[in-house]
Design a protein around this motif. Structure first.
Motif, PDB file in Angstrom:
ATOM      1  N   ASN B 282      19.938   4.433   9.024  1.00  0.00           N
ATOM      2  CA  ASN B 282      19.543   5.708   8.613  1.00  0.00           C
ATOM      3  C   ASN B 282      19.490   6.553   7.134  1.00  0.00           C
ATOM      4  OD1 ASN B 282      18.994   6.339  11.518  1.00  0.00           O
ATOM      5  ND2 ASN B 282      21.205   6.235  11.655  1.00  0.00           N
ATOM      6  N   CYS B 283      19.647   5.362   6.196  1.00  0.00           N
ATOM      7  CA  CYS B 283      19.727   5.934   4.958  1.00  0.00           C
ATOM      8  C   CYS B 283      18.074   5.915   4.448  1.00  0.00           C
ATOM      9  CB  CYS B 283      20.392   4.941   3.972  1.00  0.00           C
ATOM     10  SG  CYS B 283      19.803   3.205   3.608  1.00  0.00           S
ATOM     11  N   GLU B 284      17.889   6.364   3.427  1.00  0.00           N
ATOM     12  CA  GLU B 284      16.448   6.800   3.147  1.00  0.00           C
ATOM     13  C   GLU B 284      16.297   6.610   1.576  1.00  0.00           C
ATOM     14  OE1 GLU B 284      15.048  10.154   4.695  1.00  0.00           O
ATOM     15  OE2 GLU B 284      13.004  10.119   3.589  1.00  0.00           O
ATOM     16  N   ALA B 285      15.118   6.157   1.153  1.00  0.00           N
ATOM     17  CA  ALA B 285      14.831   5.955  -0.476  1.00  0.00           C
ATOM     18  C   ALA B 285      13.465   6.322  -0.873  1.00  0.00           C
ATOM     19  CB  ALA B 285      15.092   4.492  -0.916  1.00  0.00           C
ATOM     20  N   THR B 286      13.146   7.188  -1.638  1.00  0.00           N
ATOM     21  CA  THR B 286      12.054   7.691  -2.387  1.00  0.00           C
ATOM     22  C   THR B 286      12.134   7.483  -3.642  1.00  0.00           C
ATOM     23  OG1 THR B 286      12.172   9.466  -0.490  1.00  0.00           O
ATOM     24  CG2 THR B 286      10.700   9.553  -2.339  1.00  0.00           C
ATOM     25  N   ILE B 287      10.989   6.566  -3.991  1.00  0.00           N
ATOM     26  CA  ILE B 287      10.790   6.355  -5.400  1.00  0.00           C
ATOM     27  C   ILE B 287       9.257   6.768  -5.749  1.00  0.00           C
ATOM     28  CG2 ILE B 287      10.992   4.268  -7.282  1.00  0.00           C
ATOM     29  CD1 ILE B 287      13.645   3.880  -5.688  1.00  0.00           C
ATOM     30  N   ASN B 288       9.299   7.561  -6.503  1.00  0.00           N
ATOM     31  CA  ASN B 288       7.982   7.992  -6.805  1.00  0.00           C
ATOM     32  C   ASN B 288       7.794   7.968  -8.673  1.00  0.00           C
ATOM     33  OD1 ASN B 288       7.163   8.867  -4.388  1.00  0.00           O
ATOM     34  ND2 ASN B 288       8.186  10.977  -4.742  1.00  0.00           N
ATOM     35  N   GLY B 289       6.554   7.668  -8.948  1.00  0.00           N
ATOM     36  CA  GLY B 289       6.253   7.559 -10.137  1.00  0.00           C
ATOM     37  C   GLY B 289       4.918   8.071 -10.655  1.00  0.00           C
ATOM     38  N   LEU B 290       4.756   8.651 -11.988  1.00  0.00           N
ATOM     39  CA  LEU B 290       3.650   9.152 -12.450  1.00  0.00           C
ATOM     40  C   LEU B 290       3.497   8.599 -14.033  1.00  0.00           C
ATOM     41  CD1 LEU B 290       1.057  11.040 -12.637  1.00  0.00           C
ATOM     42  CD2 LEU B 290       2.708  12.767 -13.557  1.00  0.00           C
ATOM     43  N   TYR B 291       2.238   7.990 -14.387  1.00  0.00           N
ATOM     44  CA  TYR B 291       2.377   7.312 -15.709  1.00  0.00           C
ATOM     45  C   TYR B 291       0.931   7.680 -16.251  1.00  0.00           C
ATOM     46  CZ  TYR B 291       0.604   3.665 -12.839  1.00  0.00           C
ATOM     47  OH  TYR B 291       0.018   2.915 -11.750  1.00  0.00           O
ATOM     48  N   VAL B 292       0.756   8.239 -17.493  1.00  0.00           N
ATOM     49  CA  VAL B 292      -0.328   8.829 -18.373  1.00  0.00           C
ATOM     50  C   VAL B 292      -0.205   8.055 -19.405  1.00  0.00           C
ATOM     51  CG1 VAL B 292      -1.362  10.821 -18.875  1.00  0.00           C
ATOM     52  CG2 VAL B 292       0.063  10.947 -16.977  1.00  0.00           C
ATOM     53  N   LEU B 293      -1.324   7.257 -19.680  1.00  0.00           N
ATOM     54  CA  LEU B 293      -1.453   6.346 -20.728  1.00  0.00           C
ATOM     55  C   LEU B 293      -2.810   6.445 -21.479  1.00  0.00           C
ATOM     56  CD1 LEU B 293      -0.019   2.878 -19.332  1.00  0.00           C
ATOM     57  CD2 LEU B 293       1.099   4.835 -19.938  1.00  0.00           C
ATOM     58  N   ARG B 294      -2.769   6.050 -22.913  1.00  0.00           N
ATOM     59  CA  ARG B 294      -3.881   6.047 -23.573  1.00  0.00           C
ATOM     60  C   ARG B 294      -3.493   5.096 -24.943  1.00  0.00           C
ATOM     61  NH1 ARG B 294      -2.300  11.964 -26.816  1.00  0.00           N
ATOM     62  NH2 ARG B 294      -0.278  11.203 -27.490  1.00  0.00           N
ATOM     63  N   GLY B 295      -4.780   4.893 -25.473  1.00  0.00           N
ATOM     64  CA  GLY B 295      -4.476   4.012 -26.748  1.00  0.00           C
ATOM     65  C   GLY B 295      -4.413   2.708 -26.158  1.00  0.00           C
ATOM     66  N   ARG B 296      -3.509   1.872 -26.432  1.00  0.00           N
ATOM     67  CA  ARG B 296      -3.271   0.607 -25.909  1.00  0.00           C
ATOM     68  C   ARG B 296      -1.844   0.622 -25.312  1.00  0.00           C
ATOM     69  NH1 ARG B 296      -6.925  -3.199 -27.237  1.00  0.00           N
ATOM     70  NH2 ARG B 296      -8.274  -2.619 -28.664  1.00  0.00           N
ATOM     71  N   GLN B 297      -1.485   1.642 -24.962  1.00  0.00           N
ATOM     72  CA  GLN B 297       0.008   1.678 -24.123  1.00  0.00           C
ATOM     73  C   GLN B 297      -0.376   0.734 -22.915  1.00  0.00           C
ATOM     74  OE1 GLN B 297       0.163   6.180 -23.763  1.00  0.00           O
ATOM     75  NE2 GLN B 297       2.283   5.651 -24.136  1.00  0.00           N
ATOM     76  N   HIS B 298       0.771   0.140 -22.413  1.00  0.00           N
ATOM     77  CA  HIS B 298       1.048  -0.826 -21.262  1.00  0.00           C
ATOM     78  C   HIS B 298       2.275  -0.436 -20.654  1.00  0.00           C
ATOM     79  CE1 HIS B 298       0.576  -4.398 -18.840  1.00  0.00           C
ATOM     80  NE2 HIS B 298       1.942  -4.523 -19.163  1.00  0.00           N
ATOM     81  N   ILE B 299       2.062  -0.326 -19.121  1.00  0.00           N
ATOM     82  CA  ILE B 299       3.240  -0.028 -18.518  1.00  0.00           C
ATOM     83  C   ILE B 299       3.275  -1.100 -17.220  1.00  0.00           C
ATOM     84  CG2 ILE B 299       2.140   1.863 -16.991  1.00  0.00           C
ATOM     85  CD1 ILE B 299       4.931   3.199 -16.913  1.00  0.00           C
TER      86      ILE B 299
END
Lengths: 258, 437
Positions: B282-299
């Motif tokens: 009954n444990c729980e994990a939430t992993i959320n993400g937002l990424y906002v990139l421009r130019g030549r950024q890489h994630i």
């Protein structure tokens, strides 16, 4: 107020024309109904007037208040007083109805050189206009059209029209998907917005809506052209005989033309 | 001489230089660092031949000669003010170039029994607490950047919340890089331990005072005791020339719930690894993400969720907005052990492409060895909806604003899940500023 001459239009990047030489003249204070079978070009006409970039005008002209409408983008047209009530209002999660409409109204006011409305003045105005279409105030706080019923979406469109106070309103199939009670509420709202300075174009498949919003003129659109115009009795006649009758009229007209 | 050194030799050299400053380290710690260095020497930097690194090249990182970050005390409160959440009045810890800055920090009025401080200090005051946990959740044999962190970490945040203690005010942690012209590297190392039934919220922000090249290589280990609740916000606003690598290692006991929110705006090359071992019913994990990139950024966002016990929900929702030539990788793996019945795992990646030159590689994966489970994964990539754009423009809203409203609406799915108002508003403001430039 609105002068459409020999309008030809198609979906951008497609060959087939949808509007094939449509002409229409609408004066301030008038309500015109555009009726026609599915695929006749009714919605295309509505969107071309509002400036949808998905459509391309290949010939003809639209003048609005004496200015060339076609050279303007959709937002500029709206600033000039054109309003389209969508057949399928778009859901925008994450943007509240109130924020959206306040931005819209203030864009119009800025374009006219008027001062922007404060949040409290806007809310006062919105509350007053919401009553016109009996729109639940709770819906104003929600995201634009998200989780709205079909009827609520249509009412929201007329509510927006009431707040933005356009010179020309085009209602695209505003009756579709409405039960009789919702239809009456929406039609009442539109009737309260009839005004000698405002022109309204009602685009519809059925005559039903026109029992509530009585038009000054009715036009029948078939295959991208207006084939018949008349007063409200034309709509009643159409309801009795169906669009097949118009098809017949069209064919005989074409034969006669040759 | 240094110009001919191979990338790995540089780090050995760096290690030797730093070892002279670390003569007071306890023996176990020196051994831990030595082992980290040995592993890194063996592994080197990852190459794109490795499946986990297929779409991310760290060559620019490997080819940069980094200097160790010198402690800097010239950073003033006014320098970091724009990056702090002023509305958060709880404890605040500031690290400058990887080292704790006492003057800029404020840690007072802690609940009794709670530890909140910097790793170097806690190693002296409670050596056993650190020795029992440091590196216990990391897999040192295959994690290149974790090995490097093991060898070189300078300092970091230690948090221990005793059983039953609820910390009302969010804990604010700021990692500031104030680099000179020469590229520096910092290796923050954090340990969070939540006792049974405890609760706390951490807001971790990474920022830079310059647009220089540097490397941040952070590792965080998190223990969630039974019924513990924690929200962890990681807001990454590094220089857009910087390299940012971050590893989260999470261990959960029964009925606990860890919620992680990752927001990435900065960095030239960014890699976030999130590993979760969900080891209690009954444990729980939430992993959320937002990424906002421009130019030549890489994630590159990589995550592994390991469902060990029964009845565990895990959710991952990652949303990206990619402009110009930017690129992103999403790789999520959910591993369901045979005993992990009633698993409810959901993995979603949605990306909005604002340019024809932006790229996305999305690889959600499921590995399931139990039979009574619900696992879903999905990835969508789209552009701004022209119908929605027309709808807004037909309401007199200009195209640029309409576009920005729709990008905000897309991101709202993530931002609306941020429960701390100050943090949510800060991120919305950063997003707005970003869209206006």
């Amino acid at each position: 107020m609105l002068e459409i001459r020999n309008l030809h239009a198609r979906i951008a990047d497609e060959d087939a024309e949808i509007l094939k030489g449509l002409s229409l003249s609408v004066k301030a204070g008038e309500v015109h109904a555009i009726m026609g079978p599915n695929g006749s070009g009714k919605s295309t006409l509505a969107r071309v007037i509002a400036g949808d970039e998905a459509y391309e005008v290949t010939d003809g002209s639209i003048e609005f208040g004496g200015n060339d409408l076609l050279e303007k983008e959709a937002d500029e047209r709206a600033q000039d007083g054109v309003f389209l009530a969508f057949q399928y209002p778009v859901e925008i999660p994450g943007v509240s109805n109130t924020y959206f409409l306040k931005e819209a109204l203030n864009s119009i006011r800025r374009a006219r050189g008027e001062e922007e409305l404060s949040a409290s003045d806007f809310l006062k105005l919105a509350r007053e206009k919401a009553k016109l279409v009996e729109l639940d105030e709770a819906l104003m706080k929600r995201s634009v059209n998200v989780g709205f019923s079909g009827g609520e979406k249509k009412r929201n469109e007329i509510f927006q029209m009431a707040v933005l106070d356009p010179k020309l309103a085009v209602l695209d199939e505003t009756d579709s998907g409405l039960d009789i009670d919702a239809l009456r509420i929406v039609a009442n709202g539109v009737n309260k917005l009839r005004d000698q300075n405002r022109a309204i174009i009602v685009v519809t498949h059925y005559q039903r809506l026109l029992n509530y919003i009585v038009p000054d003129q009715v036009h029948v659109l078939v295959d991208g052209r207006i084939v018949k115009s008349g007063d409200k009795s034309l709509a009643e006649h159409l309801e009795e005989v169906g669009y097949a009758w118009v098809d017949g009229e069209l064919k005989s007209a074409q034969t006669a033309g040759v | 001489m240094t110009t001919t050194m191979s990338p790995i030799d540089q780090y050995s050299d760096l290690f030797t230089r730093l070892a002279e400053q670390r003569t007071s380290d306890p023996k176990w710690l020196s051994g831990f660092r030595q082992a980290g260095l040995a592993t890194f020497q063996k592994l080197g930097f990852p190459t794109q031949d490795l499946e986990e690194w297929r779409f991310t090249s760290v060559r620019p990182v490997a080819e940069t000669a980094f200097s160790p970050a010198e402690p800097r005390h010239s950073v003033q409160a006014s320098d970091i003010e724009p990056f702090l959440h002023a509305e958060l009045t709880g404890p605040r810890l500031v690290f400058v170039n990887g080292r704790f800055d006492d003057g800029l920090s404020n840690v007072t009025d802690l609940p009794s029994g709670m530890t909140l401080g910097n790793l170097r200090t806690v190693i002296s005051s409670d050596e056993r607490f650190v020795s029992e946990r440091l590196g216990k959740l990391t897999n040192n044999e295959s994690a290149h950047f974790t090995a490097l962190n093991n060898a070189l970490f300078e300092d970091g945040l230690v948090l221990f919340v005793p059983s039953g203690t609820k910390v009302d005010q969010p804990i604010q942690v700021l990692f500031v890089t104030a680099s000179e012209a020469d590229p520096i590297l910092t290796n923050p190392r954090n340990i969070f331990v939540f006792g049974a039934g405890s609760e706390a919220h951490i807001v971790e922000t990474h920022v830079s005072l310059s647009e220089n090249v540097y490397l941040t290589n952070a590792v965080t280990e998190v223990w969630m005791g039974e019924r513990a609740r924690a929200d962890h916000y990681r807001i990454q606003r590094e220089s857009e020339s910087a390299f940012h690598f971050s590893t989260l290692r999470l261990y959960e006991e029964s009925n606990s719930h860890f919620r992680s929110h990752n927001v990435d705006f900065g960095g030239a090359i960014v890699r976030n690894d999130s590993w979760g071992k969900l080891d209690g019913d009954n444990c729980e994990a939430t992993i959320n993400g937002l990424y906002v990139l421009r130019g030549r950024q890489h994630i590159d966002n990589h995550m592994w969720m390991e469902h060990v016990k029964e009845n565990i929900p895990s959710h991952e929702l990652y949303k990206g907005v990619l402009d110009d030539h930017s690129s992103a990788v999403f790789a999520g793996r959910i591993y369901v052990h045979p005993e992990a019945q009633k698993t409810d795992a959901k993995q979603t990646n949605q990306t909005l492409l604002l340019s024809d030159d932006a790229r996305l590689n999305s690889m959600p994966q499921l590995e399931i060895y139990a039979d009574d489970v619900k696992c879903t994964h999905g990835a969508t990539v789209g552009q701004i909806d022209p119908v929605a754009l027309f709808y807004l423009m037909s309401r007199a809203i200009d195209k640029e604003t309409a576009r920005n409203v729709l990008i905000h609406a897309f991101a709202a799915d993530i931002t609306e899940r941020i429960r701390i108002d100050a943090v949510r508003k800060n991120i919305e403001r950063t997003l707005r500023d970003r869209l206006l430039t």
